[in-house]
Design an enzyme around this catalytic site. Structure first.
Site, short mmCIF file in Angstrom:
data_model
loop_
_atom_site.label_atom_id
_atom_site.label_comp_id
_atom_site.label_asym_id
_atom_site.label_seq_id
_atom_site.Cartn_x
_atom_site.Cartn_y
_atom_site.Cartn_z
NE ARG A 20 24.97 32.01 -9.56
CZ ARG A 20 24.33 32.78 -8.69
NH1 ARG A 20 23.06 33.06 -8.87
NH2 ARG A 20 24.97 33.28 -7.65
CG ASN A 91 32.94 26.49 -9.03
OD1 ASN A 91 33.71 27.32 -9.49
ND2 ASN A 91 31.61 26.60 -9.16
CE1 TYR A 156 34.90 35.15 -3.41
CE2 TYR A 156 36.75 36.61 -3.83
CZ TYR A 156 35.93 35.57 -4.23
OH TYR A 156 36.14 34.96 -5.44
#
Ligand SMILES: NC(=O)c1ccc[n+]([C@@H]2O[C@H](COP(=O)([O-])OP(=O)(O)OC[C@H]3O[C@@H](n4cnc5c(N)ncnc54)[C@H](O)[C@@H]3O)[C@@H](O)[C@H]2O)c1
Length: 262
Positions: A20, A91, A156
């Site tokens: 996605r 990714n 993150y």
């Protein structure tokens, strides 16, 4: 922007996190550009659907698992038939929103394990085959959070800073093998990663669009085409760098008052 048909003709690519969001768009555009693409993700159903629709192949991969990485690279390259791998796009990524004092150590580890260790494992799995074929291009997805502190995203942010250090180190170590390693730094895109419960278009515009000098979020294609350019031979002298499609975020904050009214 439109992908240049044939730009990646003859090249073999593996794209992670392809079920996605940005990864799916990279797969679609790489196929248009002429590459033989394997879309990898741990989401089998969505990933298979994306791959079939794009004209790519799907491979189930959890990027935190070194064994699965070996199998994914072999499958993408067609190693059994003396295959090759030219392009790896690291990714796949996850985010957890919690300030440091509320962030559980296990959650911190999970984000770093996926985003940073997953990228490390991908480079380790792919580089020997790329080197044997004379070289290749590895593109690691970074973030504006990899250049500054981000409130509520300690894991993150740390993982994306780490990806920049890993990218530079890999670029130096693999240069003699003809492998280029770079990061792509996207501005905010409307994906599962930026989704917040109950938000409508106006919320996205206020919380993300308004924070960007170009005053809007990025379209997938605007970022995917930068990935494709770095993967192509047109970027043959580019390695160890950060390449932004971030709407100007790297330059600073958008004007609060229009410059002609200051
Ligand atoms: N969305 C943004 O605004 C934004 C901004 C800057 C950078 N990025 C980066 O771009 C990349 C793509 O982000 P996105 O917004 O498309 O995210 P997304 O959440 O829409 O998609 C991420 C994909 O990664 C996969 N994934 C997660 N963990 C995995 C694992 N362990 N193994 C295999 N696959 C796994 C998911 O299944 C999913 O398909 C990420 O690296 C992200 O950090 C995104």
């Amino acid at each position: 922007m439109d992908t240049v048909p044939g730009e990646l003709a003859g090249k073999v690519a593996l794209v992670t996190g392809a079920a996605r969001g940005l990864g799916a768009e990279v797969v679609r555009r790489m196929v248009v550009a002429g590459a033989r693409v394997t879309a990898a993700d741990r989401r089998v159903e969505d990933g298979t659907a994306i791959a079939v629709a794009a004209g790519a192949r799907f491979f189930e991969l959890d990027v935190t698992d070194a064994e699965q990485w070996r199998a994914a690279v072999d499958s993408a390259a067609g190693t059994g038939d003396g295959g090759k791998l030219d392009i790896l796009v690291n990714n796949a990524g996850i985010i957890r929103v919690a300030p440091i004092l509320q962030c559980e150590p296990a959650e911190f580890r999970k984000v770093v394990e996926t985003n940073l260790v997953g990228t490390f494992l991908g480079i380790r799995a792919a580089a020997p085959l790329m080197a044997a074929g004379g070289g290749g291009s590895i593109i690691n997805l970074c973030s504006p959070g990899g250049f500054e502190g981000t409130v509520g995203m300690p894991a993150y942010t740390s993982s994306k800073w780490g990806i920049r250090g890993l990218t530079r180190t890999a670029a130096l170590e693999l240069a003699d093998s003809g492998i280029r390693v770079n990061t792509v730094v996207p501005g905010p895109m409307r994906t599962a990663m930026t989704r917040r419960r109950g938000w409508d278009d106006e919320d996205y515009a206020r919380h993300y669009g308004a924070t960007v000098p170009l005053r809007r979020m990025a379209e997938f294609g605007e970022v995917a085409d930068l990935v494709i350019w770095l993967a192509s031979d047109r970027a043959s002298y580019c390695t160890g760098g950060d390449y932004a499609a971030d709407g100007g975020l790297g330059a600073g904050k958008p004007a609060v008052v229009p410059p002609d009214q200051m």
